[in-house]
Design a protein around this motif. Structure first.
Motif, mmCIF file in Angstrom:
data_model
loop_
_atom_site.group_PDB
_atom_site.id
_atom_site.type_symbol
_atom_site.label_atom_id
_atom_site.label_comp_id
_atom_site.label_asym_id
_atom_site.label_seq_id
_atom_site.Cartn_x
_atom_site.Cartn_y
_atom_site.Cartn_z
ATOM 1 N N ASP A 1 -108.603 -24.200 124.765
ATOM 2 C CA ASP A 1 -108.633 -26.062 124.736
ATOM 3 C C ASP A 1 -108.383 -26.560 123.285
ATOM 4 O OD1 ASP A 1 -108.985 -25.451 127.630
ATOM 5 O OD2 ASP A 1 -111.352 -25.330 127.608
ATOM 6 N N ILE A 2 -108.690 -26.216 121.750
ATOM 7 C CA ILE A 2 -108.263 -26.766 120.743
ATOM 8 C C ILE A 2 -107.509 -26.564 120.590
ATOM 9 C CG2 ILE A 2 -109.027 -25.759 118.775
ATOM 10 C CD1 ILE A 2 -112.179 -25.312 119.965
ATOM 11 N N ALA A 3 -106.863 -25.474 120.437
ATOM 12 C CA ALA A 3 -105.077 -25.122 120.331
ATOM 13 C C ALA A 3 -104.298 -26.434 120.530
ATOM 14 C CB ALA A 3 -104.723 -23.823 120.572
ATOM 15 N N ASN A 4 -104.753 -26.720 122.090
ATOM 16 C CA ASN A 4 -103.744 -26.622 122.981
ATOM 17 C C ASN A 4 -104.187 -29.149 122.643
ATOM 18 O OD1 ASN A 4 -102.446 -25.229 124.942
ATOM 19 N ND2 ASN A 4 -103.592 -25.360 126.263
ATOM 20 N N ALA B 1 -112.491 -17.889 115.532
ATOM 21 C CA ALA B 1 -111.910 -18.367 115.575
ATOM 22 C C ALA B 1 -110.399 -19.198 114.555
ATOM 23 C CB ALA B 1 -113.150 -19.931 115.325
ATOM 24 N N ILE B 2 -110.794 -19.234 113.790
ATOM 25 C CA ILE B 2 -109.178 -18.836 112.461
ATOM 26 C C ILE B 2 -108.233 -18.380 113.412
ATOM 27 C CG2 ILE B 2 -108.537 -18.721 110.374
ATOM 28 C CD1 ILE B 2 -111.833 -19.233 109.107
ATOM 29 N N ASN B 3 -108.078 -16.745 113.405
ATOM 30 C CA ASN B 3 -107.222 -16.314 113.865
ATOM 31 C C ASN B 3 -107.403 -16.658 114.908
ATOM 32 O OD1 ASN B 3 -106.399 -14.475 111.245
ATOM 33 N ND2 ASN B 3 -108.388 -12.942 112.715
ATOM 34 N N ALA B 4 -107.739 -17.224 116.409
ATOM 35 C CA ALA B 4 -107.565 -17.910 117.404
ATOM 36 C C ALA B 4 -106.805 -19.223 117.681
ATOM 37 C CB ALA B 4 -108.571 -18.023 118.369
ATOM 38 N N THR B 5 -106.918 -20.393 116.871
ATOM 39 C CA THR B 5 -106.298 -21.459 116.334
ATOM 40 C C THR B 5 -105.635 -21.724 115.388
ATOM 41 O OG1 THR B 5 -108.153 -21.576 114.935
ATOM 42 C CG2 THR B 5 -108.282 -21.815 117.609
ATOM 43 N N ALA B 6 -105.069 -20.818 114.348
ATOM 44 C CA ALA B 6 -104.106 -20.632 113.789
ATOM 45 C C ALA B 6 -102.827 -21.158 113.882
ATOM 46 C CB ALA B 6 -104.588 -19.780 112.259
ATOM 47 N N THR B 7 -102.155 -22.308 114.072
ATOM 48 C CA THR B 7 -100.640 -22.440 114.197
ATOM 49 C C THR B 7 -99.539 -22.699 112.636
ATOM 50 O OG1 THR B 7 -101.090 -24.547 114.968
ATOM 51 C CG2 THR B 7 -101.361 -22.802 116.336
ATOM 52 N N GLU B 8 -98.805 -22.901 112.570
ATOM 53 C CA GLU B 8 -97.661 -23.767 111.410
ATOM 54 C C GLU B 8 -97.936 -24.484 112.068
ATOM 55 O OE1 GLU B 8 -92.673 -24.748 110.814
ATOM 56 O OE2 GLU B 8 -93.246 -23.130 113.090
ATOM 57 N N LYS B 9 -97.956 -26.042 113.078
ATOM 58 C CA LYS B 9 -98.584 -27.051 113.207
ATOM 59 C C LYS B 9 -99.827 -27.852 113.073
ATOM 60 C CE LYS B 9 -94.017 -27.363 114.068
ATOM 61 N NZ LYS B 9 -93.056 -27.483 113.303
ATOM 62 N N ALA B 10 -100.905 -26.457 113.277
ATOM 63 C CA ALA B 10 -102.108 -26.971 112.556
ATOM 64 C C ALA B 10 -103.109 -25.984 111.985
ATOM 65 C CB ALA B 10 -103.405 -27.519 113.715
ATOM 66 N N PRO B 11 -102.212 -25.853 111.069
ATOM 67 C CA PRO B 11 -103.025 -24.219 109.760
ATOM 68 C C PRO B 11 -104.120 -24.133 109.497
ATOM 69 C CG PRO B 11 -101.629 -25.713 108.645
ATOM 70 C CD PRO B 11 -101.698 -26.899 109.976
ATOM 71 N N TRP B 12 -104.467 -23.414 109.247
ATOM 72 C CA TRP B 12 -106.525 -22.935 108.291
ATOM 73 C C TRP B 12 -106.163 -22.821 106.908
ATOM 74 C CZ3 TRP B 12 -111.491 -23.981 109.341
ATOM 75 C CH2 TRP B 12 -111.103 -24.234 111.157
ATOM 76 N N TYR B 13 -107.053 -23.763 106.416
ATOM 77 C CA TYR B 13 -106.554 -23.057 105.001
ATOM 78 C C TYR B 13 -108.578 -22.532 104.323
ATOM 79 C CZ TYR B 13 -102.059 -25.258 104.303
ATOM 80 O OH TYR B 13 -100.866 -26.028 104.122
ATOM 81 N N VAL B 14 -108.335 -20.978 104.031
ATOM 82 C CA VAL B 14 -109.686 -20.596 103.750
ATOM 83 C C VAL B 14 -109.689 -20.855 102.420
ATOM 84 C CG1 VAL B 14 -110.661 -18.696 103.848
ATOM 85 C CG2 VAL B 14 -109.206 -19.037 105.644
ATOM 86 N N VAL B 15 -111.120 -21.379 101.229
ATOM 87 C CA VAL B 15 -110.684 -21.538 100.287
ATOM 88 C C VAL B 15 -111.722 -21.590 99.675
ATOM 89 C CG1 VAL B 15 -110.704 -23.734 98.751
ATOM 90 C CG2 VAL B 15 -109.531 -24.376 100.749
ATOM 91 N N PRO B 16 -111.459 -20.340 98.499
ATOM 92 C CA PRO B 16 -113.195 -19.489 97.460
ATOM 93 C C PRO B 16 -113.613 -20.774 97.425
ATOM 94 C CG PRO B 16 -111.008 -18.836 97.054
ATOM 95 C CD PRO B 16 -110.375 -19.917 97.830
ATOM 96 N N ALA B 17 -115.035 -20.286 97.824
ATOM 97 C CA ALA B 17 -116.006 -21.913 97.695
ATOM 98 C C ALA B 17 -117.506 -21.504 96.370
ATOM 99 C CB ALA B 17 -116.422 -22.545 98.747
ATOM 100 N N ASP B 18 -117.352 -20.216 95.785
ATOM 101 C CA ASP B 18 -118.112 -19.983 95.123
ATOM 102 C C ASP B 18 -117.843 -20.945 93.558
ATOM 103 O OD1 ASP B 18 -119.285 -18.387 96.457
ATOM 104 O OD2 ASP B 18 -118.557 -16.266 95.575
#
Length: 299
Positions: A167-170, A232-249
């Protein structure tokens, strides 16, 4: 800058798998010293402001920026530092807390739909619809006892999560088809660094207001949360709606990475200022004389 910043290193768009245990929470500094960091961040702010102004004038795109993270990872400060230079007319920040009774009487995307960006604007979601497959997944009793779904729909929880991912990806695909770009940030803080941040909030009286006892309770579910983020990231990461995993330390590195990504994503939009026709330009030129006449009559 002590090393070049390659945003593709942090991007997940479905072409590779995100593994939390293999992903760094700290990298080599992207700045030489505090002065260099401040200069870079100031340049990023200026550029983001210029691109947002272009987006506003172009009036075809909107940008939804989602921030997800564990408590004390720096969502608020990142939003503040990276976007403080942008014209406030073109930016809206929406924080999502625990759903109200009214919100629970609607589907899980409803309250987020109400806060989507208008064309020409940037909307920041400080937490988002992803909480429905993060905190709700870690605490499924929220789903079964509080969300008022028919019982037959919550018998198979694994099925529920898969359906919500879809649903989120759609939903995000739908936004893209309507000119709303989606960028998603997971600020990836280590458990040890989060502990330091929480202790600082306890020891500093001026930061006590930031501290919530529930933060400590949630730390007991750290592994569950990391698994939930990974899925969640692997299920919803797409070319048009990418995830960016940013080091936060390191908060400074984190802000520079977020700023650079926002600039690149905005530049990827096909935007331009509206062109003026020769006829309109000529008509406007005639108004200069009118302005002079008005000024003269006012003297």
């Amino acid at each position: 800058m002590s090393q070049s910043l390659k945003t593709e290193d942090f991007r997940f768009d479905g072409t590779r798998t995100f593994h939390h245990k293999k992903t760094a929470t700290k990298i080599e500094d992207l700045y030489d010293d505090k002065a260099d960091y401040a200069a870079q961040l100031a340049d990023f702010r200026t550029t983001i402001d210029e691109l947002q102004s272009l987006m506003y004038a172009h009036n075809r795109y909107g940008l939804l920026v989602i921030f997800q993270a564990m408590d004390a990872a720096g969502k608020d400060s990142t939003i503040k530092h990276v976007l403080s230079g942008v014209n406030p007319v073109g930016v809206k920040i929406q924080s999502f807390k625990r759903p109200s009774d009214n919100e629970l009487d609607h589907d899980f995307l409803w309250r987020h739909l109400l806060s989507l960006p208008e064309r020409g604007n940037i909307t920041i979601f400080n937490r988002s619809h992803y909480e429905e497959v993060l905190v709700v997944k870690v605490h499924p009793e929220i789903l079964t006892k509080s969300q008022r779904l028919p019982k037959e729909l919550t018998k198979d929880l694994d099925k529920v999560w898969k359906q919500r991912y879809q649903d989120i990806a759609n939903f995000e695909k739908y936004l893209y088809h309507n000119g709303i770009r989606v960028i998603k940030f997971f600020l990836n803080i280590s458990q040890q660094e989060q502990g330091k941040q929480l202790i600082e909030r306890i020891e500093d009286p001026t930061k006590n207001w930031k501290f919530e006892e529930d933060d400590i309770k949630e730390r007991a579910y750290w592994k569950d949360y990391m698994n939930a983020y990974e899925e969640a990231i692997n299920a919803t990461a797409t070319e048009k709606a990418p995830w960016y995993v940013v080091p936060a330390d390191d908060k400074k590195n984190m802000r520079l990475i977020v700023g650079k990504i926002l600039i690149e994503e905005l530049k990827n939009m096909n935007m331009s200022f509206p062109e003026s026709t020769p006829e309109r330009h000529a008509a406007l030129q005639k108004l200069i004389e009118t302005i002079h006449e008005q000024d003269a009559s006012a003297e």
